[in-house]
Scaffold this motif. Structure first.
Motif, PDB file in Angstrom:
ATOM      1  N   ALA A 117     -62.290 -37.304   1.438  1.00  0.00           N
ATOM      2  CA  ALA A 117     -62.272 -37.422   2.901  1.00  0.00           C
ATOM      3  C   ALA A 117     -61.243 -38.422   3.414  1.00  0.00           C
ATOM      4  O   ALA A 117     -60.765 -38.298   4.546  1.00  0.00           O
ATOM      5  CB  ALA A 117     -63.664 -37.815   3.403  1.00  0.00           C
ATOM      6  N   SER A 118     -60.916 -39.434   2.619  1.00  0.00           N
ATOM      7  CA  SER A 118     -60.038 -40.530   3.062  1.00  0.00           C
ATOM      8  C   SER A 118     -60.432 -40.990   4.471  1.00  0.00           C
ATOM      9  O   SER A 118     -59.629 -40.959   5.409  1.00  0.00           O
ATOM     10  CB  SER A 118     -58.566 -40.082   3.052  1.00  0.00           C
ATOM     11  N   PRO A 119     -61.672 -41.431   4.641  1.00  0.00           N
ATOM     12  CA  PRO A 119     -62.187 -41.690   5.993  1.00  0.00           C
ATOM     13  C   PRO A 119     -61.674 -42.972   6.628  1.00  0.00           C
ATOM     14  O   PRO A 119     -61.412 -43.962   5.951  1.00  0.00           O
ATOM     15  CB  PRO A 119     -63.694 -41.772   5.770  1.00  0.00           C
ATOM     16  N   GLU A 120     -61.548 -42.914   7.941  1.00  0.00           N
ATOM     17  CA  GLU A 120     -61.299 -44.115   8.731  1.00  0.00           C
ATOM     18  C   GLU A 120     -62.625 -44.734   9.176  1.00  0.00           C
ATOM     19  O   GLU A 120     -62.666 -45.876   9.638  1.00  0.00           O
ATOM     20  CB  GLU A 120     -60.461 -43.771   9.960  1.00  0.00           C
ATOM     21  N   ALA A 121     -63.703 -43.946   9.053  1.00  0.00           N
ATOM     22  CA  ALA A 121     -65.045 -44.431   9.374  1.00  0.00           C
ATOM     23  C   ALA A 121     -66.049 -43.713   8.481  1.00  0.00           C
ATOM     24  O   ALA A 121     -65.864 -42.534   8.143  1.00  0.00           O
ATOM     25  CB  ALA A 121     -65.382 -44.193  10.841  1.00  0.00           C
ATOM     26  N   VAL A 122     -67.097 -44.427   8.098  1.00  0.00           N
ATOM     27  CA  VAL A 122     -68.189 -43.844   7.320  1.00  0.00           C
ATOM     28  C   VAL A 122     -69.486 -44.069   8.087  1.00  0.00           C
ATOM     29  O   VAL A 122     -69.778 -45.193   8.506  1.00  0.00           O
ATOM     30  CB  VAL A 122     -68.289 -44.478   5.917  1.00  0.00           C
ATOM     31  N   ILE A 123     -70.235 -42.982   8.270  1.00  0.00           N
ATOM     32  CA  ILE A 123     -71.555 -43.068   8.909  1.00  0.00           C
ATOM     33  C   ILE A 123     -72.584 -42.711   7.845  1.00  0.00           C
ATOM     34  O   ILE A 123     -72.621 -41.563   7.364  1.00  0.00           O
ATOM     35  CB  ILE A 123     -71.662 -42.123  10.122  1.00  0.00           C
ATOM     36  N   HIS A 124     -73.404 -43.681   7.475  1.00  0.00           N
ATOM     37  CA  HIS A 124     -74.360 -43.490   6.382  1.00  0.00           C
ATOM     38  C   HIS A 124     -75.749 -43.221   6.960  1.00  0.00           C
ATOM     39  O   HIS A 124     -76.407 -44.119   7.493  1.00  0.00           O
ATOM     40  CB  HIS A 124     -74.375 -44.734   5.495  1.00  0.00           C
ATOM     41  N   LEU A 125     -76.203 -41.959   6.808  1.00  0.00           N
ATOM     42  CA  LEU A 125     -77.464 -41.533   7.397  1.00  0.00           C
ATOM     43  C   LEU A 125     -78.546 -41.203   6.380  1.00  0.00           C
ATOM     44  O   LEU A 125     -79.711 -41.059   6.753  1.00  0.00           O
ATOM     45  CB  LEU A 125     -77.245 -40.275   8.267  1.00  0.00           C
ATOM     46  N   VAL A 126     -78.175 -41.037   5.121  1.00  0.00           N
ATOM     47  CA  VAL A 126     -79.118 -40.517   4.128  1.00  0.00           C
ATOM     48  C   VAL A 126     -80.360 -41.399   4.014  1.00  0.00           C
ATOM     49  O   VAL A 126     -80.270 -42.628   3.910  1.00  0.00           O
ATOM     50  CB  VAL A 126     -78.444 -40.395   2.748  1.00  0.00           C
ATOM     51  N   GLY A 127     -81.523 -40.748   4.024  1.00  0.00           N
ATOM     52  CA  GLY A 127     -82.788 -41.463   3.853  1.00  0.00           C
ATOM     53  C   GLY A 127     -83.891 -40.484   3.522  1.00  0.00           C
ATOM     54  O   GLY A 127     -83.757 -39.279   3.736  1.00  0.00           O
ATOM     55  N   THR A 163     -66.619 -47.346   0.368  1.00  0.00           N
ATOM     56  CA  THR A 163     -66.004 -47.320   1.706  1.00  0.00           C
ATOM     57  C   THR A 163     -64.725 -48.168   1.726  1.00  0.00           C
ATOM     58  O   THR A 163     -64.745 -49.323   1.304  1.00  0.00           O
ATOM     59  CB  THR A 163     -66.988 -47.868   2.758  1.00  0.00           C
ATOM     60  N   PRO A 164     -63.612 -47.598   2.209  1.00  0.00           N
ATOM     61  CA  PRO A 164     -62.370 -48.381   2.311  1.00  0.00           C
ATOM     62  C   PRO A 164     -62.590 -49.655   3.124  1.00  0.00           C
ATOM     63  O   PRO A 164     -63.305 -49.648   4.127  1.00  0.00           O
ATOM     64  CB  PRO A 164     -61.407 -47.419   3.022  1.00  0.00           C
ATOM     65  N   ARG A 165     -62.003 -50.753   2.678  1.00  0.00           N
ATOM     66  CA  ARG A 165     -62.241 -52.041   3.312  1.00  0.00           C
ATOM     67  C   ARG A 165     -61.829 -52.071   4.782  1.00  0.00           C
ATOM     68  O   ARG A 165     -62.376 -52.843   5.560  1.00  0.00           O
ATOM     69  CB  ARG A 165     -61.489 -53.146   2.563  1.00  0.00           C
ATOM     70  N   GLN A 166     -60.856 -51.237   5.165  1.00  0.00           N
ATOM     71  CA  GLN A 166     -60.388 -51.251   6.552  1.00  0.00           C
ATOM     72  C   GLN A 166     -61.178 -50.291   7.439  1.00  0.00           C
ATOM     73  O   GLN A 166     -60.953 -50.224   8.653  1.00  0.00           O
ATOM     74  CB  GLN A 166     -58.887 -50.890   6.617  1.00  0.00           C
ATOM     75  N   ALA A 167     -62.112 -49.534   6.858  1.00  0.00           N
ATOM     76  CA  ALA A 167     -62.841 -48.511   7.613  1.00  0.00           C
ATOM     77  C   ALA A 167     -64.007 -49.114   8.403  1.00  0.00           C
ATOM     78  O   ALA A 167     -64.554 -50.151   8.051  1.00  0.00           O
ATOM     79  CB  ALA A 167     -63.359 -47.428   6.673  1.00  0.00           C
ATOM     80  N   ARG A 168     -64.373 -48.424   9.496  1.00  0.00           N
ATOM     81  CA  ARG A 168     -65.609 -48.751  10.226  1.00  0.00           C
ATOM     82  C   ARG A 168     -66.781 -48.202   9.428  1.00  0.00           C
ATOM     83  O   ARG A 168     -66.685 -47.137   8.805  1.00  0.00           O
ATOM     84  CB  ARG A 168     -65.604 -48.105  11.620  1.00  0.00           C
ATOM     85  N   TYR A 169     -67.890 -48.913   9.470  1.00  0.00           N
ATOM     86  CA  TYR A 169     -69.080 -48.488   8.747  1.00  0.00           C
ATOM     87  C   TYR A 169     -70.278 -48.560   9.685  1.00  0.00           C
ATOM     88  O   TYR A 169     -70.588 -49.627  10.231  1.00  0.00           O
ATOM     89  CB  TYR A 169     -69.321 -49.379   7.525  1.00  0.00           C
ATOM     90  N   LEU A 170     -70.962 -47.420   9.877  1.00  0.00           N
ATOM     91  CA  LEU A 170     -72.155 -47.352  10.717  1.00  0.00           C
ATOM     92  C   LEU A 170     -73.343 -46.997   9.835  1.00  0.00           C
ATOM     93  O   LEU A 170     -73.272 -46.057   9.032  1.00  0.00           O
ATOM     94  CB  LEU A 170     -71.994 -46.309  11.827  1.00  0.00           C
ATOM     95  N   HIS A 171     -74.436 -47.706  10.017  1.00  0.00           N
ATOM     96  CA  HIS A 171     -75.561 -47.594   9.082  1.00  0.00           C
ATOM     97  C   HIS A 171     -76.854 -47.218   9.807  1.00  0.00           C
ATOM     98  O   HIS A 171     -77.240 -47.861  10.782  1.00  0.00           O
ATOM     99  CB  HIS A 171     -75.758 -48.931   8.368  1.00  0.00           C
ATOM    100  N   MET A 172     -77.536 -46.215   9.259  1.00  0.00           N
ATOM    101  CA  MET A 172     -78.845 -45.815   9.767  1.00  0.00           C
ATOM    102  C   MET A 172     -79.936 -46.588   9.037  1.00  0.00           C
ATOM    103  O   MET A 172     -80.166 -46.387   7.847  1.00  0.00           O
ATOM    104  CB  MET A 172     -79.058 -44.315   9.564  1.00  0.00           C
ATOM    105  N   SER A 173     -80.615 -47.471   9.747  1.00  0.00           N
ATOM    106  CA  SER A 173     -81.770 -48.171   9.196  1.00  0.00           C
ATOM    107  C   SER A 173     -83.016 -47.619   9.875  1.00  0.00           C
ATOM    108  O   SER A 173     -83.109 -46.417  10.108  1.00  0.00           O
ATOM    109  CB  SER A 173     -81.619 -49.678   9.387  1.00  0.00           C
ATOM    110  N   ALA A 174     -83.966 -48.460  10.190  1.00  0.00           N
ATOM    111  CA  ALA A 174     -85.196 -48.000  10.838  1.00  0.00           C
ATOM    112  C   ALA A 174     -85.844 -49.157  11.583  1.00  0.00           C
ATOM    113  O   ALA A 174     -85.806 -50.303  11.124  1.00  0.00           O
ATOM    114  CB  ALA A 174     -86.175 -47.440   9.811  1.00  0.00           C
ATOM    115  N   LEU A 175     -86.436 -48.850  12.722  1.00  0.00           N
ATOM    116  CA  LEU A 175     -87.189 -49.846  13.461  1.00  0.00           C
ATOM    117  C   LEU A 175     -88.372 -50.301  12.605  1.00  0.00           C
ATOM    118  O   LEU A 175     -89.078 -49.473  12.015  1.00  0.00           O
ATOM    119  CB  LEU A 175     -87.692 -49.241  14.771  1.00  0.00           C
TER     120      LEU A 175
END
Length: 302
Positions: free
Chosen positions: A60-70, A95-107
């Motif tokens: 993918a060579s991503p500029e951003a990674v969105i991690h949703l798996v759960g 995840t590439p060090r320069q990429a944005r990273y968004l993480h799915m956690s939980a309340l």
């Protein structure tokens, strides 16, 4: 922006993917089978396998990674520790060090929680905060929408199976469900707002309900009238462990622990930060249970 979404074919993943596509992003949808939702590039990605994650990120060579798996319940080798904690460790490392990273956690994610699910989510959050990446963490409450597991399956089965509806204790535990559309909009919006880096946002809906109110709403959406019978917590504490001998228990120990804790928080600052529409559960619940009925009939026809 090139965005890799882990769990891109799941319930939340499909909504996030559609929101990203609508905003003009190039989306790589990661899943164990490598399926490609319309408009995306499908990549095989198993978060429990570090090599699989590395290969997916390389493709993918991503500029951003969105991690949703759960996962919401453990099954075989798919444990909370393996999926939530080790899976997050693998994704962060790849995840590439320069990429944005968004993480799915939980309340309710807390390392001292009685719930293994909540503990593992909190442990994964700690890894994210220590990663050195440009991260944003989201902590959603119960997520509703057509195809969801809680309102479309768990609660529907609970109110449909027996002549009466069993209710845990007095049913006063509070919840603030959030729509999958609001969740997707928050994730996509964070990519466009640099000020969200290093922030953690709770994602909750516009209204709070008790567990009893959720049962009443589910019954109404199904068009059924049944008595709701409180089951004392002392009795539930005996029944839930006994249920675990069943091939598919109606409620796991972990789900029971989470229900007793409740799941609520204010919807600010996420509502204002991301301009969330704050869709109402009451407006969408009839469509959710109708969709679940249709899925059940289709499965039976197969």
């Amino acid at each position: 922006m090139r965005v890799l979404v882990t769990g891109g074919t799941g319930f939340v993943g499909r909504a996030v993917v559609q929101e990203l596509l609508g905003r003009g992003h190039t989306v790589y949808a990661g899943s164990r089978r490598g399926d490609a939702p319309p408009g995306t590039h499908g990549v095989k990605l198993d978060v429990t396998d570090a090599g699989s994650v590395l290969r997916a990120v390389g493709e993918a060579s991503p500029e951003a990674v969105i991690h949703l798996v759960g996962i919401i319940a453990e099954q075989g080798t798919q444990t909370f520790t393996r999926v939530h904690l080790e899976g997050t460790r693998h994704v962060l490392a790849a995840t590439p060090r320069q990429a944005r990273y968004l993480h799915m956690s939980a309340l309710g994610a807390r390392e001292d929680s009685a719930s293994g699910y909540s503990r593992s989510k909190a442990q994964a959050e700690r890894l994210v905060r220590e990663s050195g990446l440009s991260w944003t963490i989201f902590q959603p409450s119960l997520i509703f929408g057509v195809g969801d597991d809680f309102f479309g399956r768990v609660l529907r089965e609970l109110v449909s199976t027996a002549p009466v509806v069993p209710m845990i204790g007095d049913g006063s535990f509070p919840f603030r469900p959030v729509s999958v559309q609001d969740v997707a909009r928050a994730f996509a919006g964070a990519l466009e707002q640099p000020e969200t880096v290093g922030q953690t946002y709770t994602l909750t809906g516009p209204e709070e309900f008790t567990f009893r109110q959720l049962l009443e709403m589910e019954l109404a959406a199904l068009g059924r009238r049944k008595p709701i019978v409180p089951v004392p917590l002392a009795l539930m504490n005996l029944m839930v462990p006994a249920m675990q001998v069943l091939p598919k228990p109606p409620i796991t120990r972990d789900q029971y622990a989470m229900l007793k804790e409740g799941n609520t928080a204010p919807n600010e600052p996420a509502r204002s930060t991301f301009g969330l529409p704050m869709l109402r559960l009451e407006d969408h619940l009839p469509g959710i249970v109708a969709g679940a009925r249709g899925a059940g009939r289709a499965a039976g026809a197969g």
